[in-house]
Scaffold this motif. Sequence first.
Motif, PDB file in Angstrom:
ATOM      1  N   VAL A 242       0.867  -1.174   0.000  1.00  0.00           N
ATOM      2  CA  VAL A 242       0.000   0.000   0.000  1.00  0.00           C
ATOM      3  C   VAL A 242       0.909   1.230   0.000  1.00  0.00           C
ATOM      4  O   VAL A 242       1.655   1.466   0.945  1.00  0.00           O
ATOM      5  CB  VAL A 242      -0.922   0.026   1.230  1.00  0.00           C
ATOM      6  CG1 VAL A 242      -1.818   1.265   1.207  1.00  0.00           C
ATOM      7  CG2 VAL A 242      -1.762  -1.251   1.266  1.00  0.00           C
ATOM      8  N   MET A 243       0.835   2.004  -1.077  1.00  0.00           N
ATOM      9  CA  MET A 243       1.744   3.125  -1.246  1.00  0.00           C
ATOM     10  C   MET A 243       0.969   4.414  -1.438  1.00  0.00           C
ATOM     11  O   MET A 243      -0.243   4.422  -1.694  1.00  0.00           O
ATOM     12  CB  MET A 243       2.664   2.874  -2.452  1.00  0.00           C
ATOM     13  CG  MET A 243       3.427   1.560  -2.374  1.00  0.00           C
ATOM     14  SD  MET A 243       4.472   1.252  -3.817  1.00  0.00           S
ATOM     15  CE  MET A 243       5.739   2.494  -3.555  1.00  0.00           C
ATOM     16  N   GLU A 244       1.676   5.515  -1.294  1.00  0.00           N
ATOM     17  CA  GLU A 244       1.079   6.828  -1.469  1.00  0.00           C
ATOM     18  C   GLU A 244       0.629   7.018  -2.915  1.00  0.00           C
ATOM     19  O   GLU A 244       1.334   6.649  -3.860  1.00  0.00           O
ATOM     20  CB  GLU A 244       2.131   7.891  -1.122  1.00  0.00           C
ATOM     21  CG  GLU A 244       1.714   9.308  -1.388  1.00  0.00           C
ATOM     22  CD  GLU A 244       2.850  10.295  -1.168  1.00  0.00           C
ATOM     23  OE1 GLU A 244       2.600  11.499  -1.203  1.00  0.00           O
ATOM     24  OE2 GLU A 244       3.998   9.832  -0.949  1.00  0.00           O
ATOM     25  N   PHE A 245      -0.552   7.601  -3.089  1.00  0.00           N
ATOM     26  CA  PHE A 245      -1.004   7.947  -4.432  1.00  0.00           C
ATOM     27  C   PHE A 245      -0.558   9.376  -4.730  1.00  0.00           C
ATOM     28  O   PHE A 245      -1.049  10.337  -4.125  1.00  0.00           O
ATOM     29  CB  PHE A 245      -2.525   7.842  -4.548  1.00  0.00           C
ATOM     30  CG  PHE A 245      -3.039   8.272  -5.898  1.00  0.00           C
ATOM     31  CD1 PHE A 245      -2.798   7.484  -7.022  1.00  0.00           C
ATOM     32  CD2 PHE A 245      -3.728   9.456  -6.056  1.00  0.00           C
ATOM     33  CE1 PHE A 245      -3.246   7.865  -8.276  1.00  0.00           C
ATOM     34  CE2 PHE A 245      -4.177   9.853  -7.307  1.00  0.00           C
ATOM     35  CZ  PHE A 245      -3.938   9.055  -8.416  1.00  0.00           C
ATOM     36  N   VAL A 246       0.378   9.512  -5.641  1.00  0.00           N
ATOM     37  CA  VAL A 246       0.935  10.825  -5.957  1.00  0.00           C
ATOM     38  C   VAL A 246       0.111  11.509  -7.033  1.00  0.00           C
ATOM     39  O   VAL A 246      -0.132  12.715  -6.997  1.00  0.00           O
ATOM     40  CB  VAL A 246       2.404  10.700  -6.413  1.00  0.00           C
ATOM     41  CG1 VAL A 246       2.966  12.061  -6.769  1.00  0.00           C
ATOM     42  CG2 VAL A 246       3.235  10.042  -5.316  1.00  0.00           C
ATOM     43  N   GLY A 247      -0.329  10.759  -8.004  1.00  0.00           N
ATOM     44  CA  GLY A 247      -1.050  11.329  -9.141  1.00  0.00           C
ATOM     45  C   GLY A 247      -0.524  10.715 -10.420  1.00  0.00           C
ATOM     46  O   GLY A 247       0.362   9.859 -10.403  1.00  0.00           O
TER      47      GLY A 247
END
Length: 212
Positions: A8-13
């Motif tokens: 589960v990782m950060e959604f940057v765009g």
Amino acid sequence: MNWDMFLVMEFVGRWSLRDFIGGSPFSEAETRALMRQLLAGVRAMHAAGMAHRDIKPGNILVGAGCGLKICDLGMATTAPPPYEEFMVGTLWYNSPEQLTGRGQYDAKAADMWALGCVMVELLTGGPVFTSETAEEHLDELTDLRNYEIACQDSLAFRGLPGLSPAGCEVLAGLLAFDGDKRMKAETALQHRWLTEEADSPAVLECLAKLAS
């Protein structure tokens, strides 16, 4: 029993720095603000013993407030040389020593060369090189041997007459032809180009609007 593993990782765009360059040069102040982030990210990566080996605008995501995230670590390594004898990474961002095909190079120094190429691309608004093969690219890079002497007049980079002497020093350090003499991320972050010039609110606001 079979187990699936999920990260589960950060959604940057969905935007990369490649999308924002698009033929439009950044100002020196904007370039400095972006390079400060990239150098800090590479410093952290190298301090952890990892080299990326495929730094390029397409592998730099742009998030909220124009926060940059270096992604795609598929070519990253924590191992010492020798490396693969075939080319890894993306041709136009490969350092001279990577192009020899012998696999004997400092992978962290190769990352710094790639950052230098990204810096030029920010300042010019377009790809630095146009070669199609490793041999052609190595020939192009020979034009950079005297880059430290005549940074602003370099034909290899179509000239950068608007770049300050301090900025020129950083760029020349990142693009030193000899990997052993190439500027490290920590050294670059301590250079006067980055320590004496703070990011102005106007520049930060401009970059934030760009990424919104």
